[in-house]
Design a protein around this motif. Structure first.
Motif, PDB file in Angstrom:
ATOM      1  N   UNK A 278      37.259  12.348  45.547  1.00 46.66           N
ATOM      2  CA  UNK A 278      36.173  12.881  46.364  1.00 46.66           C
ATOM      3  C   UNK A 278      35.387  13.950  45.606  1.00 46.66           C
ATOM      4  N   UNK A 279      34.067  14.031  45.827  1.00 53.07           N
ATOM      5  CA  UNK A 279      33.295  15.150  45.259  1.00 53.07           C
ATOM      6  C   UNK A 279      33.822  16.469  45.804  1.00 53.07           C
ATOM      7  N   UNK A 280      33.808  17.491  44.948  1.00 54.80           N
ATOM      8  CA  UNK A 280      34.406  18.781  45.315  1.00 54.80           C
ATOM      9  C   UNK A 280      33.767  19.884  44.489  1.00 54.80           C
ATOM     10  N   UNK A 281      33.615  21.051  45.089  1.00 51.39           N
ATOM     11  CA  UNK A 281      33.200  22.250  44.357  1.00 51.39           C
ATOM     12  C   UNK A 281      34.452  23.034  43.992  1.00 51.39           C
ATOM     13  N   UNK A 282      34.555  23.405  42.726  1.00 47.00           N
ATOM     14  CA  UNK A 282      35.706  24.147  42.239  1.00 47.00           C
ATOM     15  C   UNK A 282      35.317  25.589  41.920  1.00 47.00           C
ATOM     16  N   UNK A 283      36.119  26.509  42.403  1.00 47.33           N
ATOM     17  CA  UNK A 283      35.978  27.928  42.064  1.00 47.33           C
ATOM     18  C   UNK A 283      37.214  28.291  41.255  1.00 47.33           C
ATOM     19  N   UNK A 284      37.026  28.438  39.944  1.00 49.70           N
ATOM     20  CA  UNK A 284      38.157  28.762  39.076  1.00 49.70           C
ATOM     21  C   UNK A 284      38.201  30.278  38.848  1.00 49.70           C
ATOM     22  N   UNK A 285      39.263  30.894  39.340  1.00 52.38           N
ATOM     23  CA  UNK A 285      39.424  32.337  39.191  1.00 52.38           C
ATOM     24  C   UNK A 285      40.175  32.666  37.907  1.00 52.38           C
ATOM     25  N   UNK A 286      39.912  33.844  37.374  1.00 50.54           N
ATOM     26  CA  UNK A 286      40.502  34.290  36.116  1.00 50.54           C
ATOM     27  C   UNK A 286      41.862  34.944  36.353  1.00 50.54           C
ATOM     28  N   UNK A 287      42.774  34.754  35.392  1.00 47.48           N
ATOM     29  CA  UNK A 287      44.052  35.446  35.412  1.00 47.48           C
ATOM     30  C   UNK A 287      45.188  34.577  35.902  1.00 47.48           C
ATOM     31  N   UNK A 288      46.369  34.775  35.303  1.00 45.46           N
ATOM     32  CA  UNK A 288      47.559  34.048  35.725  1.00 45.46           C
ATOM     33  C   UNK A 288      48.784  34.859  35.335  1.00 45.46           C
ATOM     34  N   UNK A 289      49.803  34.807  36.169  1.00 49.24           N
ATOM     35  CA  UNK A 289      51.040  35.541  35.912  1.00 49.24           C
ATOM     36  C   UNK A 289      52.063  34.707  35.151  1.00 49.24           C
ATOM     37  N   UNK A 290      51.761  33.415  34.913  1.00 50.26           N
ATOM     38  CA  UNK A 290      52.675  32.544  34.176  1.00 50.26           C
ATOM     39  C   UNK A 290      52.015  32.045  32.890  1.00 50.26           C
ATOM     40  N   UNK A 291      52.848  31.521  31.997  1.00 46.96           N
ATOM     41  CA  UNK A 291      52.362  30.934  30.745  1.00 46.96           C
ATOM     42  C   UNK A 291      53.112  29.619  30.511  1.00 46.96           C
ATOM     43  N   UNK A 292      52.777  28.615  31.299  1.00 40.30           N
ATOM     44  CA  UNK A 292      53.472  27.332  31.206  1.00 40.30           C
ATOM     45  C   UNK A 292      53.170  26.669  29.864  1.00 40.30           C
ATOM     46  N   UNK A 293      54.164  25.984  29.305  1.00 37.03           N
ATOM     47  CA  UNK A 293      54.027  25.397  27.977  1.00 37.03           C
ATOM     48  C   UNK A 293      52.898  24.370  27.905  1.00 37.03           C
ATOM     49  N   UNK A 294      52.645  23.660  29.014  1.00 41.51           N
ATOM     50  CA  UNK A 294      51.668  22.572  28.990  1.00 41.51           C
ATOM     51  C   UNK A 294      50.307  22.982  29.565  1.00 41.51           C
ATOM     52  N   UNK A 295      50.077  24.249  29.796  1.00 41.96           N
ATOM     53  CA  UNK A 295      48.847  24.702  30.459  1.00 41.96           C
ATOM     54  C   UNK A 295      47.599  24.159  29.755  1.00 41.96           C
ATOM     55  N   UNK A 296      46.671  23.606  30.543  1.00 39.38           N
ATOM     56  CA  UNK A 296      45.422  23.088  29.978  1.00 39.38           C
ATOM     57  C   UNK A 296      44.211  23.928  30.378  1.00 39.38           C
ATOM     58  N   UNK A 297      44.454  25.113  30.929  1.00 36.80           N
ATOM     59  CA  UNK A 297      43.347  26.010  31.283  1.00 36.80           C
ATOM     60  C   UNK A 297      43.609  27.422  30.754  1.00 36.80           C
ATOM     61  N   UNK A 298      44.052  27.494  29.518  1.00 39.09           N
ATOM     62  CA  UNK A 298      44.340  28.804  28.920  1.00 39.09           C
ATOM     63  C   UNK A 298      43.096  29.684  28.847  1.00 39.09           C
ATOM     64  N   UNK A 299      41.935  29.055  28.783  1.00 41.05           N
ATOM     65  CA  UNK A 299      40.686  29.817  28.738  1.00 41.05           C
ATOM     66  C   UNK A 299      40.481  30.646  30.001  1.00 41.05           C
ATOM     67  N   UNK A 300      41.211  30.325  31.074  1.00 36.10           N
ATOM     68  CA  UNK A 300      41.063  31.072  32.325  1.00 36.10           C
ATOM     69  C   UNK A 300      42.000  32.279  32.401  1.00 36.10           C
ATOM     70  N   UNK A 301      42.807  32.501  31.371  1.00 36.51           N
ATOM     71  CA  UNK A 301      43.699  33.667  31.392  1.00 36.51           C
ATOM     72  C   UNK A 301      42.910  34.969  31.431  1.00 36.51           C
ATOM     73  N   UNK A 302      41.828  35.041  30.647  1.00 36.69           N
ATOM     74  CA  UNK A 302      41.111  36.310  30.488  1.00 36.69           C
ATOM     75  C   UNK A 302      39.601  36.209  30.677  1.00 36.69           C
ATOM     76  N   UNK A 303      39.021  35.036  30.454  1.00 39.17           N
ATOM     77  CA  UNK A 303      37.563  34.915  30.488  1.00 39.17           C
ATOM     78  C   UNK A 303      37.042  34.854  31.915  1.00 39.17           C
ATOM     79  N   UNK A 304      35.992  35.617  32.191  1.00 41.53           N
ATOM     80  CA  UNK A 304      35.405  35.556  33.513  1.00 41.53           C
ATOM     81  C   UNK A 304      34.382  36.641  33.746  1.00 41.53           C
ATOM     82  N   UNK A 305      33.668  36.510  34.856  1.00 39.58           N
ATOM     83  CA  UNK A 305      32.642  37.473  35.246  1.00 39.58           C
ATOM     84  C   UNK A 305      32.884  37.957  36.666  1.00 39.58           C
ATOM     85  N   UNK A 306      32.551  39.206  36.911  1.00 38.73           N
ATOM     86  CA  UNK A 306      32.735  39.794  38.237  1.00 38.73           C
ATOM     87  C   UNK A 306      31.704  39.222  39.206  1.00 38.73           C
ATOM     88  N   UNK A 307      32.179  38.801  40.376  1.00 37.74           N
ATOM     89  CA  UNK A 307      31.300  38.308  41.434  1.00 37.74           C
ATOM     90  C   UNK A 307      31.838  38.794  42.773  1.00 37.74           C
TER      91      UNK A 307
END
Length: 214
Positions: free
Chosen positions: A21-50
């Protein structure tokens, strides 16, 4: 209220019971885990205040009623519950993907929580919050990301507890990309008469060369 947002985009739901289904995604920055297979490592630190209002306004531009909050880990930010409330109040059908290590009841239960239960190959399975199993409702979903046979057995041992809460089609088994072929996972599920849904990452099949915005 301010959140740090990695990206907001419009795409096809690639996972969950809403896949396709079509969907709007809101990807928030930061994570408390570091899973070995993570495919969104860019979301650990990158982001803008909104602000919450700015996020809701941007979501509205896509004209889509299905919205997913993802990460990173959405519950890592204090104001995610306020964002959930604002989106629900605006009439959206709302999903939130969460890693299962933090209290999912921080957000309104009208939001369908897609909760990972981390398996051993993730390196984070000791962080699972077992109390979250009691917080699940029939409106929620549970996902196991499986990388090997040990992960599969780990997941199947939890199925009796989950079956008392969720229907089988809301219990998701997903193979770790480039580690476990999905046909192998399918064979294990069929051989074991597993009552769960095999899940493929549909967005990765459609856009195999894109890491962001899908």
């Amino acid at each position: 209220m301010i959140l740090t947002v990695n990206e907001i985009f419009y795409s096809i739901q690639g996972e969950s019971v809403y896949a396709g289904l079509p969907c709007v995604f809101v990807r928030l920055t930061g994570c408390n885990l570091r899973c070995h297979y993570c495919d969104t490592r860019y979301a650990f630190d990158e982001g803008n205040a909104m602000s919450v209002a700015q996020i809701v306004d941007q979501v509205a531009t896509f004209g889509c009623r299905l919205v997913e909050i993802t990460g990173g880990e959405p519950l890592f930010q204090d104001h995610t519950p306020a964002l959930v409330d604002a989106l629900l109040g605006s009439g959206y059908q709302l999903l939130m993907e969460t890693n299962g290590s933090l209290d999912i009841d921080r957000v309104d239960r009208r939001c369908s929580r897609i909760m990972d239960i981390k398996c051993p190959s993730s390196g984070a399975h000791m962080k699972n919050d077992d109390a979250n199993l009691q917080r699940l409702t029939v409106h929620d979903q549970v996902k196991f990301v499986i990388g090997d046979r040990d992960d599969f057995l780990f997941a199947t041992e939890l199925l009796p507890r989950l079956a008392a809460i969720l229907p089988a089609d809301r219990i998701l088994f997903s193979a770790v990309s480039d580690r476990l072929p999905p046909d192998q996972l399918a064979a294990w599920m069929l051989d074991g008469r597993i009552e769960a849904r095999l899940q493929l990452q549909l967005h990765r099949l459609i856009w195999p060369d894109q890491e962001r915005g899908v």
